[in-house]
Design a protein around this motif. Sequence first.
Motif, PDB file in Angstrom:
ATOM      1  N   GLY A  92       0.821  -1.468  -0.031  1.00 26.36           N
ATOM      2  CA  GLY A  92      -0.089   0.200  -0.023  1.00 26.36           C
ATOM      3  C   GLY A  92       0.813   1.332  -0.074  1.00 26.36           C
ATOM      4  N   LEU A  93       0.079   2.300   0.149  1.00 22.30           N
ATOM      5  CA  LEU A  93       0.766   3.838   0.394  1.00 22.30           C
ATOM      6  C   LEU A  93       1.060   3.992   1.815  1.00 22.30           C
ATOM      7  CD1 LEU A  93       1.581   6.367  -0.692  1.00 22.30           C
ATOM      8  CD2 LEU A  93      -0.888   7.238  -0.415  1.00 22.30           C
ATOM      9  N   PHE A  94       2.287   4.446   2.366  1.00 21.38           N
ATOM     10  CA  PHE A  94       2.604   4.653   3.640  1.00 21.38           C
ATOM     11  C   PHE A  94       3.168   5.959   3.897  1.00 21.38           C
ATOM     12  CE2 PHE A  94       2.679  -0.090   3.142  1.00 21.38           C
ATOM     13  CZ  PHE A  94       2.193  -0.322   4.213  1.00 21.38           C
ATOM     14  N   LYS A  95       2.905   6.544   4.787  1.00 19.00           N
ATOM     15  CA  LYS A  95       3.692   7.895   5.219  1.00 19.00           C
ATOM     16  C   LYS A  95       4.938   7.631   5.746  1.00 19.00           C
ATOM     17  CE  LYS A  95       3.065  12.537   7.041  1.00 19.00           C
ATOM     18  NZ  LYS A  95       2.135  13.373   7.756  1.00 19.00           N
ATOM     19  N   VAL A  96       5.941   8.169   5.250  1.00 15.58           N
ATOM     20  CA  VAL A  96       7.284   7.864   6.293  1.00 15.58           C
ATOM     21  C   VAL A  96       7.607   9.075   6.999  1.00 15.58           C
ATOM     22  CG1 VAL A  96       9.729   7.656   5.867  1.00 15.58           C
ATOM     23  CG2 VAL A  96       8.138   6.555   4.122  1.00 15.58           C
ATOM     24  N   LYS A  97       7.395  10.196   6.331  1.00 15.00           N
ATOM     25  CA  LYS A  97       7.627  11.676   7.366  1.00 15.00           C
ATOM     26  C   LYS A  97       6.727  12.683   6.434  1.00 15.00           C
ATOM     27  CE  LYS A  97      11.715  14.029   9.188  1.00 15.00           C
ATOM     28  NZ  LYS A  97      11.424  14.083  10.114  1.00 15.00           N
ATOM     29  N   ARG A  99       5.742  15.020   3.956  1.00 11.12           N
ATOM     30  CA  ARG A  99       6.087  15.115   2.633  1.00 11.12           C
ATOM     31  C   ARG A  99       6.757  13.954   1.839  1.00 11.12           C
ATOM     32  NH1 ARG A  99       6.083  21.330   1.485  1.00 11.12           N
ATOM     33  NH2 ARG A  99       7.182  20.736  -0.702  1.00 11.12           N
ATOM     34  N   ILE A 100       7.121  12.814   2.565  1.00 12.33           N
ATOM     35  CA  ILE A 100       8.014  11.585   2.181  1.00 12.33           C
ATOM     36  C   ILE A 100       6.968  10.329   2.496  1.00 12.33           C
ATOM     37  CG2 ILE A 100       9.802  10.273   2.180  1.00 12.33           C
ATOM     38  CD1 ILE A 100      11.404  12.581   3.344  1.00 12.33           C
ATOM     39  N   TYR A 101       6.753   9.770   1.060  1.00 12.68           N
ATOM     40  CA  TYR A 101       5.804   8.563   1.192  1.00 12.68           C
ATOM     41  C   TYR A 101       6.380   7.291   0.401  1.00 12.68           C
ATOM     42  CZ  TYR A 101       2.436  12.112   2.570  1.00 12.68           C
ATOM     43  OH  TYR A 101       1.690  13.180   3.030  1.00 12.68           O
ATOM     44  N   GLN A 102       5.862   6.318   0.799  1.00 15.72           N
ATOM     45  CA  GLN A 102       6.376   5.065   0.005  1.00 15.72           C
ATOM     46  C   GLN A 102       5.256   4.248  -0.521  1.00 15.72           C
ATOM     47  OE1 GLN A 102       9.429   3.155   2.570  1.00 15.72           O
ATOM     48  NE2 GLN A 102      11.087   4.003   1.101  1.00 15.72           N
ATOM     49  N   LEU A 103       5.236   3.683  -1.428  1.00 12.72           N
ATOM     50  CA  LEU A 103       4.618   2.525  -2.190  1.00 12.72           C
ATOM     51  C   LEU A 103       5.287   1.192  -2.048  1.00 12.72           C
ATOM     52  CD1 LEU A 103       3.636   4.445  -5.446  1.00 12.72           C
ATOM     53  CD2 LEU A 103       2.194   4.151  -3.363  1.00 12.72           C
ATOM     54  N   SER A 109      10.371  -4.020  -5.135  1.00 10.37           N
ATOM     55  CA  SER A 109      11.179  -2.960  -4.794  1.00 10.37           C
ATOM     56  C   SER A 109      10.159  -1.744  -4.090  1.00 10.37           C
ATOM     57  CB  SER A 109      11.879  -2.247  -5.679  1.00 10.37           C
ATOM     58  OG  SER A 109      11.168  -1.738  -6.851  1.00 10.37           O
ATOM     59  N   ASN A 110      10.497  -0.926  -3.308  1.00  2.62           N
ATOM     60  CA  ASN A 110       9.715   0.203  -3.011  1.00  2.62           C
ATOM     61  C   ASN A 110       9.689   1.352  -3.898  1.00  2.62           C
ATOM     62  OD1 ASN A 110       8.867  -1.294  -0.722  1.00  2.62           O
ATOM     63  ND2 ASN A 110      10.378  -0.468   0.473  1.00  2.62           N
ATOM     64  N   ILE A 111       8.533   2.054  -3.839  1.00  3.58           N
ATOM     65  CA  ILE A 111       8.715   3.320  -4.502  1.00  3.58           C
ATOM     66  C   ILE A 111       8.598   4.476  -3.720  1.00  3.58           C
ATOM     67  CG2 ILE A 111       7.802   4.834  -6.562  1.00  3.58           C
ATOM     68  CD1 ILE A 111       6.519   2.217  -7.615  1.00  3.58           C
ATOM     69  N   THR A 112       9.435   5.486  -3.663  1.00  8.68           N
ATOM     70  CA  THR A 112       9.346   6.547  -2.835  1.00  8.68           C
ATOM     71  C   THR A 112       8.957   7.777  -3.467  1.00  8.68           C
ATOM     72  OG1 THR A 112      11.211   5.843  -1.750  1.00  8.68           O
ATOM     73  CG2 THR A 112      10.982   8.216  -1.345  1.00  8.68           C
ATOM     74  N   ILE A 113       8.200   8.608  -3.021  1.00  5.12           N
ATOM     75  CA  ILE A 113       7.333   9.665  -3.399  1.00  5.12           C
ATOM     76  C   ILE A 113       7.619  10.779  -2.568  1.00  5.12           C
ATOM     77  CG2 ILE A 113       5.046  10.799  -3.857  1.00  5.12           C
ATOM     78  CD1 ILE A 113       5.827   8.193  -5.902  1.00  5.12           C
ATOM     79  N   ILE A 114       8.303  11.894  -3.210  1.00  5.54           N
ATOM     80  CA  ILE A 114       8.393  13.312  -2.439  1.00  5.54           C
ATOM     81  C   ILE A 114       7.585  14.193  -2.881  1.00  5.54           C
ATOM     82  CG2 ILE A 114      10.304  15.051  -1.850  1.00  5.54           C
ATOM     83  CD1 ILE A 114      12.327  12.861  -2.801  1.00  5.54           C
ATOM     84  N   GLU A 115       6.744  14.876  -1.895  1.00  8.97           N
ATOM     85  CA  GLU A 115       5.534  15.654  -2.240  1.00  8.97           C
ATOM     86  C   GLU A 115       6.626  17.248  -2.328  1.00  8.97           C
ATOM     87  OE1 GLU A 115       1.175  16.993  -1.045  1.00  8.97           O
ATOM     88  OE2 GLU A 115       2.454  15.982   0.485  1.00  8.97           O
ATOM     89  N   GLY A 116       6.700  17.646  -3.454  1.00 10.74           N
ATOM     90  CA  GLY A 116       7.169  18.837  -3.734  1.00 10.74           C
ATOM     91  C   GLY A 116       6.229  20.043  -3.586  1.00 10.74           C
TER      92      GLY A 116
END
Length: 180
Positions: A92-97, A99-103, A109-116
């Motif tokens: 699923g989708l997880f909040k790491v910190k 504006r930083i998330y991971q799928l 592998s994990n996909i990291t999403i940075i919310e700019g």
Amino acid sequence: VMASSFEGQGAPASTFTQDKLKKIAETLPVQDREDFELIQRGFIATAADGKLRDSKGEVVGELTGDEFFARNAPESVNPSLWRNSALLHKHGLFKVKDRIYQLRGFSISNITIIEGDTGYIVVDPGAEAAAVTGMKLVREHLGDKPVVGVIYTHSHSDHYAGVRGVLSDDEAQARKVPII
């Protein structure tokens, strides 16, 4: 990601193997559930229909529930590896910190999403279906923003074609999206 039943396939584990795996099982902290609690941290959502889809919307895989790994390891499987698979199975989708998330769990592998400020920066976009399925979750739960950059940290095959799950070639060219 996609677990399937392998019981009844192949030869049963030898007595030697069964004995070795039982000894390994005796060393595991089966009462310690902290790792299972930690994998829930930051969980936002997963694919509601349990399907992995490619960029055409075609179903290319099934996301299985936790029940597969909730049972005891088969006698031919190392119980430590079975436990590890159960931990890695959460998708699923997880909040790491902020504006930083991971799928996680949609592929190996994990996909990291940075919310700019102007959109999403996608780090290691994974395989196409994982990226398509994951970015749908990102847009549903975090907002429909454009991908403004893609970063590859390494060139393993588990990142092959994932960029096309987050950004079309035409869109990348038209908006001059950096792919690093």
